[in-house]
Design an enzyme around this catalytic site. Structure first.
Site, PDB file in Angstrom:
ATOM      1  N   SER A 230      -8.834  -7.086 -25.705  1.00  0.00           N
ATOM      2  CA  SER A 230     -10.332  -6.502 -26.176  1.00  0.00           C
ATOM      3  C   SER A 230     -10.422  -7.025 -27.667  1.00  0.00           C
ATOM      4  O   SER A 230      -9.803  -7.339 -28.554  1.00  0.00           O
ATOM      5  CB  SER A 230     -10.165  -4.986 -26.580  1.00  0.00           C
ATOM      6  N   ASN A 231     -11.896  -6.870 -28.135  1.00  0.00           N
ATOM      7  CA  ASN A 231     -12.212  -7.103 -29.507  1.00  0.00           C
ATOM      8  C   ASN A 231     -12.989  -5.887 -30.060  1.00  0.00           C
ATOM      9  O   ASN A 231     -13.715  -5.273 -29.300  1.00  0.00           O
ATOM     10  CB  ASN A 231     -13.473  -8.026 -29.445  1.00  0.00           C
TER      11      ASN A 231
END
Length: 809
Positions: free
Chosen positions: A256-257
């Site tokens: 994820s970011n």
């Protein structure tokens, strides 16, 4: 007029609810009713157990509104089942340990077919019988019940309502389920206890499930009364497997970011958030867009995860948040010295006292080819420190002298829903941090958040064993690669940290920061949350090593995220949501920026026609993974091989500049780099793919027979912030169908009226190919379009696809 259904007779008569248009919905609510979001809806009734409004807006986004959490769960379950009943029913078999009963003992979990859905876990791949043994043996429903009794009434009400709402859908739609499960015997009503198991399965993603095979191997068949003696072949001991699996978890399965911008850098002075989880597209960890409201108590919008009955990533009127999979380790192991006086090998010594293990006998029923049902039993053993596991290849055996256990703080973590209610109810990042410190319910994720006052938060408040750096430096640690401690001494066990649950680190003493410029995370170390202020922990030893190492090379995806942000800030100084969207879909391939300046002159000098053609294409390539990018396919095939070349960087890691180092190619790797590039070019030519073929012509997602070109690159390996992992390797037609990666994307900020959110659930709300929401958002992603989400009641009712049903029972 929307029909309100009352009582068993009316429920039996009604096969489905009437969907009403906007004017009818307004009539139902009462002409001239205030649009104030605190207005109760629907009205309570003393003889009804559940009452909820379920509204649908564009792309099938579900808005559920109720006066209490029981009714909220009821409405959400009904909506989720409308879109994903087959997937949820299939996944319930996993948590219940019943896959073998319906699909046979030797098969594996349902795999994705034509983009519909899959029930395969992203953390374990076992045949059904072993999967069933694991879940029946490892999960303890009595302990889970006790945990929920100790938790909040709101969570218990939510889960009760969810089970009832799902069962209501099954009654209303009996005989009319989607084709994947229309006549399936395994689509059955559920209980509250089933929901306990569903949530427990999610909690184990980074601990018990990762080692499910070893835990099943540690169980005995009935009648076995002596230790299981299993030895590895000489010279074959591999003690690195645990860390390798954890690395694979974030490198190849989940990522994820998260990026939060504070008032120093926000053009409006309000906080802004970019959330970009990289999750599976077809498994039971798919997201689902929902807006959940308990009038006067809770109002949050975003996505739920699988069948979890709460918003896990999203926003309310004051705060927006996202999560990233943390680098922290959520387990340890212990070596137990067996009591020589117990020939069964099921008693161990603790501070010189013999302690008997607790056995648990499990029966798994299996459907046989002839249609009959057979059963098998295994006995699992648990010490006070954890479950027995066996992996001879790692030296983890059960012999006459010792046995080894997995100590897993998430095995009985029943605080997840309480935690997300707390997060979704917060009015600032400070309140959110207080909730994280108090409940300690997040199983394996970081939190990144921003609020309307312009503050930002990063916190690893996940469930981490309370094992300090001092204990790692002591003789308690006996096998470091296995995180193995001496289980014969209580002094070597987990400690107590303030008011946190026993044996767990308090998030107050874990990595976190609140800032007014920015914070970010892309599944790398907590210490690089903000490159302007590296986070090293308290002196002299820092945080527990279980939170991950510092001063180590970070992944290219992490580095490009911070690099492109700092470059944008140097140009614009203050940012708007559209700037975050530009960063999200910039599709820069950072590996190319690092290696091509030195590689291209080398291959031009090689006087090789294939290399010359390849270099000409890469010279003209824009260095991105956009649909029109020519050269992206060639570079990907080259870098997939070249990235594994060891000792390639000329400039080593500088711990004070982890964003820009390491960098530069060392001359000695030139031959290997050129060889990798030539092989990549030859591969494309053999497949008939032009070296300068457009990425959009060779990367796609097909839904219901419609091909949609998709942008994005792999992520960690090549440094693309927007990460997608395709289901297939390159063939003559390209890469096909996204397995996991960019899934739900949101940018959120705030104005005086509330949240301003633009978001998409890329793969769509439903796994049913007949649904209009089966992939209807994939084209939005392809075109880089960001739909605005309606949050207030006025905007929900003004949505062109507004539809309302009232659910009562």
């Amino acid at each position: 007029m929307s029909e309100k259904l009352h009582g068993p007779a009316r429920r039996a008569r009604a096969s489905r609810f009437t969907v009403v248009a906007l004017l009818s919905a307004l009539a139902l609510a009462g002409c001239g009713r205030s649009s104030d979001d605190s207005q109760p809806a629907p009205p309570a009734h003393p003889t009804r157990k559940f009452a909820a409004e379920l509204t649908r807006t564009t792309h099938g986004v579900a808005h559920v509104r109720a006066n209490d959490f029981r009714s909220l769960g009821y409405g959400l379950a009904y909506a989720y089942a409308q879109d994903n009943v087959c997937m949820f029913a299939d996944s319930l078999l996993t948590a219940r340990g019943e896959r073998s009963l319906f699909f046979g003992p030797d098969a594996h979990a349902t795999r994705r077919v034509n983009g519909e859905y899959g029930a395969v876990s992203d953390f374990m791949d076992l045949k059904n019988e072993d999967s069933d043994f694991f879940f029946k043996g490892y999960l303890d429903i009595d302990q889970l019940k006790a945990g929920y009794v100790a938790g909040s009434q709101e969570t218990r009400d939510m889960l009760e309502g969810y089970a009832a709402g799902y069962n209501r859908y099954l009654k209303d739609s009996a005989g009319n389920y989607p084709a994947a499960c229309r006549k399936a015997a395994w689509v059955r009503p559920i209980t509250v206890e089933d929901m306990y198991l569903v949530i427990a399965e999610k909690a184990l993603h980074a601990s018990g499930e990762v080692f499910a095979k070893e835990i099943v191997a540690g169980a005995r068949d009935p009648g076995v009364v002596s230790p299981v003696v299993a030895k590895a072949r000489p010279g074959k001991i591999d003690r690195t497997f645990m860390m390798a699996r954890l690395e694979k978890l974030t490198a190849e399965q989940l990522g994820s970011n998260g990026l939060a911008i504070g008032k120093q850098l926000s053009a409006s002075g309000r906080g802004m958030l970019l959330g970009n989880p990289h999750y599976p597209w077809s498994s039971t960890d798919r997201f689902y867009q929902a807006h959940l409201t308990v009038n006067g108590r809770y109002d949050a919008m975003g996505v739920v995860l699988g069948g979890l009955p709460i918003v896990v990533i999203g926003f309310n009127k004051d705060v927006a948040w996202t999560h990233t999979v943390t680098k922290a380790v959520h387990f340890t192991t212990f070596k137990l010295t067996l009591d020589p006086g117990d020939g069964s090998g099921t008693s161990y010594m603790s501070d010189g006292v013999s302690v008997k293990m607790t056995p648990k006998t499990v029966t798994v029923e299996s459907r046989m080819p002839n249609g009959g049902v057979s059963s098998r039993q295994k006995i699992f053993y648990f010490s006070k420190l954890g479950a027995v596991l066996v992996k001879p290849e790692a030296g983890i055996t059960w012999n006459a002298n010792a046995v080894y256990v997995l100590a897993d703080p998430n095995r009985n973590n029943t605080r997840l829903i309480d935690q997300w209610i707390g997060i979704g109810s917060a009015r600032s990042v400070h309140e959110m941090k207080a909730s994280l410190d108090k409940i300690v319910g997040l199983p394996w994720i970081n939190t990144v958040a921003a609020d309307r006052d312009g503050d930002t938060l990063y916190a690893d408040a996940s469930v981490v064993p309370r094992v300090g750096a001092d204990k790692f430096a002591s003789d308690c640690l006996i096998v470091p690669p296995l995180l193995m401690f001496d289980g014969s001494r209580s002094a070597c066990g987990w400690g107590q940290d303030g008011a946190a649950p026993p044996g767990i680190h308090s998030p107050a003493n874990a990595p976190w920061m609140i800032r007014t410029d920015y914070v970010g995370n892309s599944n790398d170390g907590y210490w690089l949350t903000n490159p302007r202020a590296l986070l090293k922990g308290p002196a002299p030893l820092g945080y527990s090593p279980l939170y991950g190492p510092t001063d180590v090379e970070q992944k290219l995806r992490t580095r490009i995220g911070f690099r492109q942000l700092e470059e944008m800030l140097a140009q614009r100084r203050q940012l708007r949501p559209v700037d975050l969207q530009e960063l999200m879909f910039a599709n820069r391939v950072y590996a190319a920026e690092l290696v091509l300046p030195e590689l291209l002159p080398l291959c031009r000098a090689a006087e090789d026609r294939t290399l010359t053609r390849a270099c000409n294409v890469l010279s003209a390539w824009d260095g991105r993974a956009n649909l029109d990018s020519r050269g992206a396919v060639l570079f990907r095939e080259f870098w997939n091989a070249a990235a594994t070349i060891p000792n390639k960087w000329a400039v080593p890691l500088d711990p004070v500049d982890p964003v820009n180092t390491p960098s530069g190619l060392i001359p000695s790797v030139s031959p290997a780099m050129l060889a990798a590039l030539k092989l990549a070019a030859q591969k494309l030519e053999a497949l008939g793919i032009p070296l300068d073929g457009r990425l959009g012509d060779y990367q796609d997602e097909t839904r219901a027979g419609v091909r949609v070109p998709v942008h994005g690159a792999i992520g960690d390996i090549d440094g693309s912030y927007n990460s997608i992992h395709m289901s297939t390797a390159l063939d003559a037609d390209g890469y096909h169908d996204i397995a996991w990666g960019t899934s739900y994307i949101q940018t959120v900020t705030f104005d005086d009226a509330g949240p301003v959110a633009q978001a998409m659930l890329v793969y769509g709300q439903s796994v049913d190919p007949k649904s209009p929401h089966f992939g209807d958002q994939v084209p939005l992603y392809s075109r880089k379009e960001w739909p605005t989400l309606p949050f207030s009641q006025d905007k929900i009712k003004a949505d062109p696809q507004f539809k309302l049903i009232t659910l009562t029972e």
